[in-house]
Design an enzyme around this catalytic site. Structure first.
Site, PDB file in Angstrom:
ATOM      1  N   ALA A 128      19.969  -3.983   7.867  1.00 17.44           N
ATOM      2  CA  ALA A 128      19.504  -4.973   8.585  1.00 17.44           C
ATOM      3  C   ALA A 128      18.286  -5.760   8.195  1.00 17.44           C
ATOM      4  O   ALA A 128      17.821  -6.943   8.466  1.00 17.44           O
ATOM      5  CB  ALA A 128      19.259  -4.424  10.097  1.00 17.44           C
TER       6      ALA A 128
ATOM      7  N   ASP B 175      15.446  14.864  14.378  1.00 20.33           N
ATOM      8  CA  ASP B 175      14.581  15.517  15.191  1.00 20.33           C
ATOM      9  C   ASP B 175      14.164  14.781  16.414  1.00 20.33           C
ATOM     10  O   ASP B 175      13.609  15.400  17.389  1.00 20.33           O
ATOM     11  CB  ASP B 175      13.231  16.072  14.459  1.00 20.33           C
ATOM     12  CG  ASP B 175      13.721  16.688  13.251  1.00 20.33           C
ATOM     13  OD1 ASP B 175      14.661  17.734  13.602  1.00 20.33           O
ATOM     14  OD2 ASP B 175      13.069  17.047  12.098  1.00 20.33           O
TER      15      ASP B 175
ATOM     16  N   ARG C 153      33.882  35.755  24.205  1.00 18.55           N
ATOM     17  CA  ARG C 153      32.501  36.294  23.483  1.00 18.55           C
ATOM     18  C   ARG C 153      31.252  35.421  23.801  1.00 18.55           C
ATOM     19  O   ARG C 153      31.475  34.381  24.225  1.00 18.55           O
ATOM     20  CB  ARG C 153      32.895  36.124  21.770  1.00 18.55           C
ATOM     21  CG  ARG C 153      33.690  36.922  21.339  1.00 18.55           C
ATOM     22  CD  ARG C 153      33.609  36.488  19.636  1.00 18.55           C
ATOM     23  NE  ARG C 153      34.923  37.693  19.463  1.00 18.55           N
ATOM     24  CZ  ARG C 153      35.701  37.390  18.342  1.00 18.55           C
ATOM     25  NH1 ARG C 153      35.595  36.113  17.662  1.00 18.55           N
ATOM     26  NH2 ARG C 153      36.360  38.155  17.706  1.00 18.55           N
TER      27      ARG C 153
END
Ligand code: ADP
Length: 320
Positions: A22, A128, A163
């Site tokens: 871009a 993050d 589990r």
């Protein structure tokens, strides 16, 4: 604005290529020449770059990673490294530089901006999602969906074998990824570095689940919490259920960027070029409440983005 440089730095994130594309295409549209420095800040220090034109970025929109490569560059944290980089911006007659990276790279961009007149703009790209003040970074949505796809498979086994699974997702310092993945995967417990770790509380939550007839559970833990193995042992010992650990690792980092990651790359790049055409720099682009924003590099570095702890409470209620 006649010539700009582009660099990708720090951890790779899906959508970095969409951002490069871009930036190059919008530059071409505005008759701005573009070069791409290779291997992050190291490429600027070593003056290692390639010329980029509209055709050079064909066929990369859907690719994860970055065609410019990326590194973590220790030399850039030194005065000499920063000065060499500033000199190379000058020697290439650059008017602007766009940095695509996470919070560390943006800190680096700020330090460099203090030594040069070249206008520097940062596009937050990181799985993050920890860049202030943007609600979202390029690549975050892709990482969330990649982790979710894996946990959906793990859930099948968790249910069939009754589990508890502890699934470790990326996030050494911050828990944005763990919270969004945990919430959307229907995790029974989400553990993040921002909240003090309480092993007894987790054991109690799994015990309660078992009493309620919930025979399988998913615990999503951010890697930075660092208690994955000992937690598994504590649950097995105290609740008497089978526990398995799955560390998702690097599958969260790569892959074709989602529409959202490509969209953010495109609108962030448009804002960066708009600022540079106005002769402005020293800015971090972002998105807040759906609006594209520009914040000074200084402010972006000085502040830590808060984690929305309400989402943890919501996830708890949804797992009742
Ligand atoms: P990310 O950009 O993904 O958060 P890092 O935190 O590793 O990744 O930062 C990327 C790079 O940015 C570092 O390797 C270093 O070159 C540069 N950097 C980080 N902090 C600083 C700083 N305080 N001064 C100069 N450069 C920095």
């Amino acid at each position: 604005m006649k010539k700009i440089g582009i660099v990708t730095s720090g951890g790779d994130a899906p959508g970095m290529n969409a951002a490069i594309r871009a930036l190059v295409r919008l530059s071409a549209w505005n008759n701005i020449e573009t070069i791409g420095f290779l291997r992050g800040w190291e490429g600027i220090i070593k003056n290692n770059f390639i010329n980029l034109d509209a055709r050079a970025v064909s066929g990369i929109l859907h690719l994860g990673g970055t065609i410019l490569k990326t590194t973590r560059c220790l030399e850039f944290k030194t005065k000499e490294g920063l000065e060499k980089a500033a000199e190379n911006l000058r020697s290439n007659n650059l008017d602007g530089l766009v940095v695509i990276g996470g919070d560390g790279s943006i800190r680096g961009a700020y330090e460099l901006s203090r030594l040069t007149d070249v206008k520097i703009v940062a596009l937050p790209a990181s799985i993050d999602n920890d860049v202030y003040p943007s609600d979202e970074t390029i690549g975050f949505d892709t990482a969330v969906n990649s982790a979710l796809t894996e946990i959906n498979k793990i859930r099948d086994t968790a249910i069939s074998h009754e589990r508890t699974f502890i699934v470790e997702v990326m996030g050494r310092k911050r828990g944005f990824l763990a919270v969004e993945v945990g919430l959307t995967a229907g995790a029974e417990v989400i553990l993040v570095p921002e909240v003090e770790y309480d092993e007894d509380a987790v054991v109690e939550a799994i015990r309660k689940n078992a009493r309620k007839g919930k025979n399988s559970s998913i615990i999503v833990i951010a890697e930075g919490v660092g208690k994955t193995t000992s937690l598994a042992e504590a649950i097995e010992k105290n609740v008497g259920v089978e526990v398995r650990v799955s560390v998702l690792g690097y599958v969260q980092r790569g892959g074709s960027p989602t529409a959202r990651s490509r969209y953010l790359a495109s609108i962030f790049a448009a804002k960066a070029i708009e600022l540079l055409l106005d002769g402005k720099g020293g800015a971090t682009i972002g998105i807040q409440k759906g609006q594209v924003t520009s914040t000074s590099l200084d402010e972006s570095c000085r502040n830590e983005k808060p984690l929305n702890l309400e989402l943890l409470r919501l996830a708890e209620k949804l797992a009742v």
